[in-house]
Design an enzyme around this catalytic site. Structure first.
Site, PDB file in Angstrom:
ATOM      1  N   ASN A  10       0.781  -1.224  -0.051  1.00 39.66           N
ATOM      2  CA  ASN A  10      -0.174  -0.007   0.231  1.00 39.66           C
ATOM      3  C   ASN A  10       1.041   1.296  -0.014  1.00 39.66           C
ATOM      4  O   ASN A  10       1.325   1.441   0.967  1.00 39.66           O
ATOM      5  CB  ASN A  10      -0.878   0.009   1.273  1.00 39.66           C
ATOM      6  CG  ASN A  10      -1.628   1.137   1.624  1.00 39.66           C
ATOM      7  OD1 ASN A  10      -1.928   2.074   0.527  1.00 39.66           O
ATOM      8  ND2 ASN A  10      -2.257   1.213   2.657  1.00 39.66           N
ATOM      9  N   TRP A  11       0.901   1.948  -1.093  1.00 40.45           N
ATOM     10  CA  TRP A  11       1.814   3.208  -1.433  1.00 40.45           C
ATOM     11  C   TRP A  11       1.473   4.285  -0.680  1.00 40.45           C
ATOM     12  O   TRP A  11       2.246   5.204  -0.765  1.00 40.45           O
ATOM     13  CB  TRP A  11       2.337   3.201  -2.862  1.00 40.45           C
ATOM     14  CG  TRP A  11       3.160   2.271  -3.234  1.00 40.45           C
ATOM     15  CD1 TRP A  11       3.826   1.278  -2.428  1.00 40.45           C
ATOM     16  CD2 TRP A  11       3.752   2.082  -4.471  1.00 40.45           C
ATOM     17  NE1 TRP A  11       4.755   0.397  -3.330  1.00 40.45           N
ATOM     18  CE2 TRP A  11       4.818   0.954  -4.451  1.00 40.45           C
ATOM     19  CE3 TRP A  11       3.694   2.608  -5.669  1.00 40.45           C
ATOM     20  CZ2 TRP A  11       5.347   0.486  -5.929  1.00 40.45           C
ATOM     21  CZ3 TRP A  11       4.569   2.394  -6.845  1.00 40.45           C
ATOM     22  CH2 TRP A  11       5.226   1.294  -6.717  1.00 40.45           C
ATOM     23  N   HIS A  96      -9.324   1.067   4.913  1.00 41.76           N
ATOM     24  CA  HIS A  96      -8.115   1.093   5.587  1.00 41.76           C
ATOM     25  C   HIS A  96      -8.290   2.185   7.022  1.00 41.76           C
ATOM     26  O   HIS A  96      -9.109   3.019   6.722  1.00 41.76           O
ATOM     27  CB  HIS A  96      -7.240   1.732   4.946  1.00 41.76           C
ATOM     28  CG  HIS A  96      -5.723   1.733   5.274  1.00 41.76           C
ATOM     29  ND1 HIS A  96      -5.285   2.708   6.186  1.00 41.76           N
ATOM     30  CD2 HIS A  96      -4.902   0.858   5.210  1.00 41.76           C
ATOM     31  CE1 HIS A  96      -4.082   2.353   6.474  1.00 41.76           C
ATOM     32  NE2 HIS A  96      -3.803   1.446   5.891  1.00 41.76           N
ATOM     33  N   GLY A 235       2.703  -1.240   4.270  1.00 34.63           N
ATOM     34  CA  GLY A 235       2.919   0.114   3.888  1.00 34.63           C
ATOM     35  C   GLY A 235       4.136   0.534   3.742  1.00 34.63           C
ATOM     36  O   GLY A 235       5.039   0.390   2.756  1.00 34.63           O
ATOM     37  N   GLY A 236       4.966   1.179   4.834  1.00 37.99           N
ATOM     38  CA  GLY A 236       6.335   1.746   4.730  1.00 37.99           C
ATOM     39  C   GLY A 236       7.257   0.798   3.815  1.00 37.99           C
ATOM     40  O   GLY A 236       8.124   1.408   2.991  1.00 37.99           O
TER      41      GLY A 236
HETATM   42  P1  PGA Z   1       2.808  -0.047   7.602  1.00 37.05           P
HETATM   43  O1  PGA Z   1       1.513   0.284   7.128  1.00 37.05           O
HETATM   44  O2  PGA Z   1       3.496  -1.388   6.862  1.00 37.05           O
HETATM   45  O3  PGA Z   1       3.535   1.116   7.157  1.00 37.05           O
HETATM   46  O4  PGA Z   1       2.738  -0.265   9.412  1.00 37.05           O
HETATM   47  C1  PGA Z   1       0.562  -0.846   6.849  1.00 37.05           C
HETATM   48  C2  PGA Z   1      -0.785  -0.369   6.299  1.00 37.05           C
HETATM   49  O5  PGA Z   1      -1.265   0.888   6.710  1.00 37.05           O
HETATM   50  O6  PGA Z   1      -1.256  -0.901   5.629  1.00 37.05           O
END
Ligand code: PGA
Length: 254
Positions: A10-11, A96, A235-236
Site C-alpha cells: 500500500n503506497w 483502511h 505500507g512503509g
Molecule cells: P505499515 O502500514 O506497514 O507502514 O505499518 C501498513 C498499512 O497501513 O497497510
C-alpha cells in the site's frame, strides 16, 4: 486447503507519477522469477494507467487504495469502480484505518464500497483492526466482529469469493511495533471463525486473511509461519524495491 499467499504493497500518498512508474518497473524486474506468491501494489489513482502499462505481463498485480460506492454522478473528487478497473486495477483496498480515522468512513459506507467493488469486477481487500484503546478495554474481538459483520452485511457467498481480509491492528500501523505472533494468531483464527459463521466453512477456508502493521523483512518469516496468515499488507516497507522484494521472497528465507 492451500491458499496462495498475497503480499500487497500500500503506497498510500507517496510517489509522483514518474516515481511510481520507475518503482513498479524495478519491482516487476526484481520479481520475475518469483513463484507461489501473488504480488500486488496499490499506488495513487493518477499513476494507475501508467503503472498498469509498466507491470503488464509481469508477476505484479495492481490495486487501488479506495473507491466511491456510486457508479457515477456529481461527486466531485471521487472515483468509481469502473474508472479503477478500466485504469488497470484488479484489487481495491477498502476501509483502511486511515480512511476510517481521517475521512470518517463507517462500516456502513465500507459495506457499500465492497458491494460497488464486487459489482465493478474488482477484488476487495477489506481492512479491519482495533485501536490501542479498544484492545486495552478488551474489545478486540468485539471490534472485529462488528467490522466484519457490518462491512459484509447482505453479501452472498458468490460476492465474497474473491474477498481478501486484512487484519491491521491500528496501533501497529506505521509505528514499527508489529503485533506479536500470539496476538496475530488469535485474531486470524477468530476472523476465520467469523467468516465460517457468516458464510460457510468452505468459503472461510478459501478467503485469504492478510496481516498488516509494521511488516518488514525482519518479521515476515515469523508472521508467515502462523497457520491463518495468508500474506501481508505492507505500507512503509513496500516503498523501497529492495526491502519489499525481501518481504516478497519470505518463502525462500524460511
Ligand atoms: P505499515 O502500514 O506497514 O507502514 O505499518 C501498513 C498499512 O497501513 O497497510
Amino acid at each position: 486447503m492451500k491458499r496462495m499467499p498475497l503480499i500487497a504493497g500500500n503506497w498510500k500518498m507517496f510517489k509522483t507519477v514518474p516515481e511510481a512508474v520507475e518503482t513498479a518497473t524495478r519491482l516487476a524486474d526484481a520479481c520475475r522469477e518469483i513463484q507461489n506468491v501473488e504480488i500486488m501494489i496499490a499506488p495513487a489513482f493518477v499513476t494507475l494507467p501508467l503503472v498498469a502499462e509498466a507491470v503488464k505481463n509481469t508477476r505484479v498485480h495492481l490495486g487501488a487504495q479506495n473507491l466511491y460506492f456510486e457508479p457515477e454522478g456529481a461527486f466531485t473528487g471521487e472515483i468509481s469502480a469502473d474508472m479503477l478497473s478500466t485504469a488497470g486495477a484488479e484489487y481495491v483496498i477498502i476501509g483502511h484505518s486511515e480512511r476510517r480515522h481521517y475521512f470518517f468512513e463507517t462500516d456502513e459506507m465500507i459495506c457499500k464500497k465492497i458491494k460497488a467493488a464486487v459489482t465493478g469486477g474488482l477484488k476487495p481487500i477489506l481492512c479491519i483492526g482495533e485501536t490501542e484503546s479498544l484492545r486495552e478495554q478488551g474489545k478486540t474481538f468485539l471490534t472485529l466482529d462488528k467490522q466484519v459483520s457490518d462491512g459484509l452485511q447482505g453479501l452472498g457467498p458468490d460476492e465474497i469469493k474473491d474477498l481478501v481480509l486484512a487484519y491491521e491492528p491500528v496501533w501497529a500501523i506505521g509505528t514499527g511495533k508489529s503485533a506479536d505472533a500470539a496476538q496475530v494468531e488469535e485474531a486470524h483464527q477468530y476472523l476465520r471463525s467469523l467468516l465460517e459463521k457468516q458464510f460457510s466453512l468452505d468459503l472461510a477456508k478459501t478467503i485469504r486473511i492478510l496481516y498488516g502493521g509494521s511488516v518488514k523483512p525482519e518479521n515476515i518469516n515469523e508472521l508467515m509461519r502462523i497457520t491463518d496468515v495468508d500474506g501481508a499488507l505492507v505500507g512503509g516497507a513496500s516503498l523501497d524495491v529492495h526491502t519489499f522484494t525481501k518481504i516478497i521472497k519470505f518463502d525462500t528465507q524460511l
